[in-house]
Design a protein around this motif. Structure first.
Motif, PDB file in Angstrom:
ATOM      1  N   GLY A 578     -24.545  -7.658  49.597  1.00  0.00           N
ATOM      2  CA  GLY A 578     -25.934  -7.647  49.176  1.00  0.00           C
ATOM      3  C   GLY A 578     -26.161  -7.293  47.729  1.00  0.00           C
ATOM      4  N   SER A 579     -25.141  -6.721  47.086  1.00  0.00           N
ATOM      5  CA  SER A 579     -25.300  -6.329  45.687  1.00  0.00           C
ATOM      6  C   SER A 579     -23.955  -6.282  44.997  1.00  0.00           C
ATOM      7  CB  SER A 579     -25.982  -4.963  45.580  1.00  0.00           C
ATOM      8  OG  SER A 579     -25.169  -3.966  46.165  1.00  0.00           O
ATOM      9  N   ILE A 580     -23.994  -6.425  43.677  1.00  0.00           N
ATOM     10  CA  ILE A 580     -22.808  -6.317  42.832  1.00  0.00           C
ATOM     11  C   ILE A 580     -23.061  -5.201  41.824  1.00  0.00           C
ATOM     12  CG2 ILE A 580     -21.304  -7.500  41.176  1.00  0.00           C
ATOM     13  CD1 ILE A 580     -22.334 -10.164  42.332  1.00  0.00           C
ATOM     14  N   ASP A 581     -22.105  -4.305  41.683  1.00  0.00           N
ATOM     15  CA  ASP A 581     -22.200  -3.252  40.672  1.00  0.00           C
ATOM     16  C   ASP A 581     -20.881  -3.196  39.912  1.00  0.00           C
ATOM     17  OD1 ASP A 581     -22.600  -1.097  39.064  1.00  0.00           O
ATOM     18  OD2 ASP A 581     -23.031   0.332  40.676  1.00  0.00           O
ATOM     19  N   PRO A 582     -20.838  -3.714  38.680  1.00  0.00           N
ATOM     20  CA  PRO A 582     -19.584  -3.724  37.910  1.00  0.00           C
ATOM     21  C   PRO A 582     -18.931  -2.355  37.789  1.00  0.00           C
ATOM     22  CG  PRO A 582     -21.246  -5.069  36.828  1.00  0.00           C
ATOM     23  CD  PRO A 582     -21.941  -4.343  37.942  1.00  0.00           C
ATOM     24  N   ALA A 583     -19.697  -1.293  37.883  1.00  0.00           N
ATOM     25  CA  ALA A 583     -19.124   0.052  37.777  1.00  0.00           C
ATOM     26  C   ALA A 583     -18.130   0.341  38.896  1.00  0.00           C
ATOM     27  CB  ALA A 583     -20.254   1.086  37.790  1.00  0.00           C
ATOM     28  N   GLU A 584     -18.223  -0.408  39.986  1.00  0.00           N
ATOM     29  CA  GLU A 584     -17.332  -0.175  41.127  1.00  0.00           C
ATOM     30  C   GLU A 584     -15.968  -0.828  40.970  1.00  0.00           C
ATOM     31  OE1 GLU A 584     -19.312  -1.528  44.604  1.00  0.00           O
ATOM     32  OE2 GLU A 584     -20.968  -0.077  44.457  1.00  0.00           O
ATOM     33  N   PHE A 585     -15.850  -1.797  40.059  1.00  0.00           N
ATOM     34  CA  PHE A 585     -14.571  -2.517  39.979  1.00  0.00           C
ATOM     35  C   PHE A 585     -14.104  -2.814  38.553  1.00  0.00           C
ATOM     36  CE2 PHE A 585     -18.025  -5.561  40.713  1.00  0.00           C
ATOM     37  CZ  PHE A 585     -17.915  -6.366  39.585  1.00  0.00           C
ATOM     38  N   ALA A 586     -14.977  -2.757  37.579  1.00  0.00           N
ATOM     39  CA  ALA A 586     -14.598  -3.139  36.217  1.00  0.00           C
ATOM     40  C   ALA A 586     -13.731  -2.063  35.564  1.00  0.00           C
ATOM     41  CB  ALA A 586     -15.843  -3.388  35.378  1.00  0.00           C
ATOM     42  N   ALA A 587     -12.660  -2.496  34.928  1.00  0.00           N
ATOM     43  CA  ALA A 587     -11.765  -1.586  34.207  1.00  0.00           C
ATOM     44  C   ALA A 587     -10.981  -2.395  33.184  1.00  0.00           C
ATOM     45  CB  ALA A 587     -10.812  -0.882  35.167  1.00  0.00           C
ATOM     46  N   VAL A 588     -10.614  -1.768  32.084  1.00  0.00           N
ATOM     47  CA  VAL A 588      -9.788  -2.435  31.077  1.00  0.00           C
ATOM     48  C   VAL A 588      -8.328  -2.133  31.400  1.00  0.00           C
ATOM     49  CG1 VAL A 588      -9.254  -2.656  28.624  1.00  0.00           C
ATOM     50  CG2 VAL A 588     -11.615  -2.238  29.357  1.00  0.00           C
ATOM     51  N   ASP A 589      -7.693  -3.054  32.116  1.00  0.00           N
ATOM     52  CA  ASP A 589      -6.300  -2.880  32.559  1.00  0.00           C
ATOM     53  C   ASP A 589      -5.310  -3.578  31.639  1.00  0.00           C
ATOM     54  OD1 ASP A 589      -6.997  -1.384  34.845  1.00  0.00           O
ATOM     55  OD2 ASP A 589      -7.492  -3.222  35.931  1.00  0.00           O
ATOM     56  N   TRP A 590      -5.785  -4.529  30.818  1.00  0.00           N
ATOM     57  CA  TRP A 590      -4.893  -5.201  29.880  1.00  0.00           C
ATOM     58  C   TRP A 590      -5.624  -5.392  28.548  1.00  0.00           C
ATOM     59  CZ3 TRP A 590      -6.095  -9.912  27.609  1.00  0.00           C
ATOM     60  CH2 TRP A 590      -7.150 -10.623  28.187  1.00  0.00           C
ATOM     61  N   ARG A 591      -4.841  -5.464  27.489  1.00  0.00           N
ATOM     62  CA  ARG A 591      -5.431  -5.674  26.164  1.00  0.00           C
ATOM     63  C   ARG A 591      -4.419  -6.367  25.262  1.00  0.00           C
ATOM     64  NH1 ARG A 591      -5.615  -0.194  26.585  1.00  0.00           N
ATOM     65  NH2 ARG A 591      -7.870  -0.181  26.228  1.00  0.00           N
ATOM     66  N   LEU A 592      -4.932  -7.037  24.253  1.00  0.00           N
ATOM     67  CA  LEU A 592      -4.080  -7.643  23.236  1.00  0.00           C
ATOM     68  C   LEU A 592      -3.793  -6.599  22.157  1.00  0.00           C
ATOM     69  CD1 LEU A 592      -5.705 -11.181  22.739  1.00  0.00           C
ATOM     70  CD2 LEU A 592      -3.960 -10.466  24.385  1.00  0.00           C
ATOM     71  N   THR A 593      -2.541  -6.566  21.718  1.00  0.00           N
ATOM     72  CA  THR A 593      -2.135  -5.635  20.669  1.00  0.00           C
ATOM     73  C   THR A 593      -1.298  -6.353  19.622  1.00  0.00           C
ATOM     74  OG1 THR A 593      -0.097  -4.987  21.800  1.00  0.00           O
ATOM     75  CG2 THR A 593      -2.085  -3.704  22.308  1.00  0.00           C
TER      76      THR A 593
END
Length: 600
Positions: A578-593
């Protein structure tokens, strides 16, 4: 669905069915010219029009954005636009001096095509006629080759679509797995009448993509087999010539680059159109498909005869129409191709054909209403604009839903305790899920392919190799060089959909390093990833079956698979929650370096 040999023979040109009669005395395609002896030579000209990779586009409409299609080059899409171009060419050349063919991937790709395969399926008793069949019938197509995406919805849907078409679906290298006989008509023969009492016989040989055996394994395994294009062309072209074909055209759902995305899993080439021209004598022209590139005119010399074969690929979705213009001369008791060239017409130069728009307006309106159904809400807007080079929430959402689905599916099994990783790619840089109400089209626009979900057993070492292969997507960039996001990705032509990010791990991709040694600091649960660690990997069927040629995954043990599209799984997940909340699943797990320093 059992293969119907009798039906195939009924459509085969051997029995005389599917033969198109074209041309007439006094037609514009006829002309006479003086020979050396002063007698007039018999000459005849005709045009073959070609489309490919229509992918369910009838209207110049984007169902994912719910507005007219547009891109940075202001291209238009859809058969309604193409139909106007076709009508114009037929008026100029004379309808009877033209043929209209297609090179495959017709019934998958838009919500319009999805709706009539899954929501209101054409296979239902008393079901509708597929919009693509209605449009192509109204446009008087003469033949169409099978594309690999024709098999996405299963053989029963394809067979029903075939029944609804008033033109043959061709696939000389689509064979019955048991008898090894053609499962579809290999070719069609078309007779063009000239003012000289000597008809021109034009053969169209259809070839499809061997990758079907991998990409749609669940639908075709044990039912059909797909040998190489060169092999089958070498078998059929001489037969067509012996049957009196004056002109042989190949409609091939295969690109021209000579490359494959499935590595050594099949002994055949995915993009083999140029190889067919090079290796098989007797071909005059090839309509190229599958690669989604624009090739107005490309000549390939046959190695055995030295004769030049013209190839052309019109841009996908009905953005272009190919024209093959043939000039023939009567010599030594038969018609000979004196000259052939190709070009493409842009569909954005014309209006939609009102005949097509009127024909399918009801179907269009049904689908628009369907995709605009509200299925939930979203706490914060998410977009994919930066997804190719940043870990963004909208891709995390895909991985979150896939991992959650696999965990539930494996609950109570011997693999229930294993951690679940998940892969996802950016299929569209314009995907957006707004804050507030969320519709079906919002979610569907994030996952535009009909992929299904699988669970494979992978090790830590295999996951590292997988990530390293994926990192080939980036252009090597020196530590002190300015970074331009527009020039950073798609190295060596790698498409966005072949760059996977993996959730459940944390890692860095060092773009200053050469391909093959970029992925560093791979961790699971905060600790360095152990090579012998075991994981359940949630992966789409395209990737699991070898698409993109990623290492290890195709050979990894299969723990679970689902027949429903990931897109539908996502829609059902949002509906249920019924709803989406990015706070429940969003995370920075990879990044370019670059040398350990983050790029962004």
């Amino acid at each position: 669905m059992p293969l119907n040999r009798r039906k195939f023979l009924g459509k085969s040109a051997v029995t005389g069915a599917g033969v198109a009669l074209a041309g007439a005395v006094g037609a514009p395609g006829a002309q006479a010219a003086e020979t050396r002896g002063g007698r007039p030579a018999k000459r005849y000209a005709f045009t073959v029009m070609g489309t490919t990779d229509l992918h369910g586009n009838v209207f110049n409409w984007d169902y994912f954005t719910d507005k007219e299609f547009d891109d940075k080059d202001h291209n238009d899409v859809g058969l309604a636009k193409v139909s106007t171009l076709v009508n114009r060419i037929r008026a100029e050349k004379g309808h009877r001096n033209t043929l209209l063919i297609d090179a495959g991937d017709t019934i998958q790709g838009t919500q319009l095509s999805y709706y009539y395969a899954k929501v209101d399926p054409i296979t239902a008793k008393g079901g509708p006629v597929h919009p693509m069949a209605q449009a192509m019938n109204a446009m008087d197509y003469d033949a169409a080759a099978l594309g690999n995406h024709e098999f996405n919805y299963g053989i029963p849907v394809l067979r029903k679509f075939e029944q609804q078409c008033r033109f043959p679906l061709l696939g000389a290298n689509a064979l019955d797995a048991k008898t090894l006989r053609p499962a579809f008509a290999p070719y069609s023969m078309h007779r063009l009448r000239t003012p000289f009492g000597r008809d021109v016989k034009v053969a169209v040989l259809g070839l499809t993509n061997p990758g079907i055996a991998i990409w749609d394994k669940a639908n075709v395994q044990g039912k059909m087999t797909f040998p190489g294009l060169e092999e089958q062309a070498a078998k059929w072209v001489p037969k067509l010539r012996s049957m009196g074909a004056d002109v042989v055209i190949v409609s091939a759902h295969s690109g021209s680059s000579g490359t494959s995305s499935y590595g050594d899993q099949l002994p055949y080439i995915e993009n083999a159109a140029a190889l067919v021209a090079e290796q098989v004598p007797g071909i005059d022209a090839i309509l190229v498909g599958h690669a989604h590139t624009e090739i107005p005119e490309y000549f390939v010399a046959n190695k055995k005869t030295g004769k030049k074969v013209v190839l052309s690929e019109p841009l996908k979705w009905g953005q272009r129409l190919t024209l093959f213009d043939f000039e023939l001369v009567w010599a030594k008791g038969c018609w000979e191709v004196e000259k052939v060239g190709a070009k493409v017409l842009n569909s954005n130069t014309v209006e939609e054909d009102p005949t097509i728009t009127r024909l399918l307006s009801d179907e269009h309106e049904k689908v628009v209403a369907y995709v605009n159904q509200v299925i939930g809400s979203n706490a914060a807007e998410m977009t994919s604009a930066e997804a190719p080079y940043k870990d963004v929430p909208i891709i995390d959402l895909i991985n979150h839903i896939q991992a959650d689905t696999v965990k539930q599916a494996l609950a109570g099994t011997e693999h229930a305790a294993l951690p679940v990783l998940s892969q996802a790619a950016c299929f569209s840089r314009s995907a957006r899920i707004p804050a507030g109400e969320v519709t079906i089209r919002d979610v569907a626009g994030l996952y535009v392919f009909e992929n299904t979900l699988e669970a494979r057993l992978m090790t830590g070492a295999q996951m590292k190799a997988y990530l390293e292969f994926s990192a080939n997507y980036y252009v090597q960039t020196a530590p002190d060089a300015q970074v331009d996001p527009a020039k950073l990705t798609n190295a060596n032509g790698t498409p966005d959909y072949n760059y996977d990010v993996v959730s459940g791990l944390s890692y860095e991709v060092d773009i200053a390093k050469p391909a093959g040694s970029r992925v560093t600091n791979v961790r699971f649960g905060g600790e360095p990833l152990a090579d012998d660690a075991k994981f359940v990997f949630a992966v789409n069927n395209y990737r699991a079956n070898g698409g993109g040629n990623f290492p290890h995954v195709a050979a990894a043990p299969l723990l679970w698979s689902n027949s429903d599209e990931i897109r539908n799984t996502m829609i059902a997940w949002v509906k249920a929650k019924g709803s989406i909340d990015p706070a429940e699943f969003a995370a920075v797990d990879w990044r370019l370096t670059r040398n350990g320093t983050p790029v962004f």
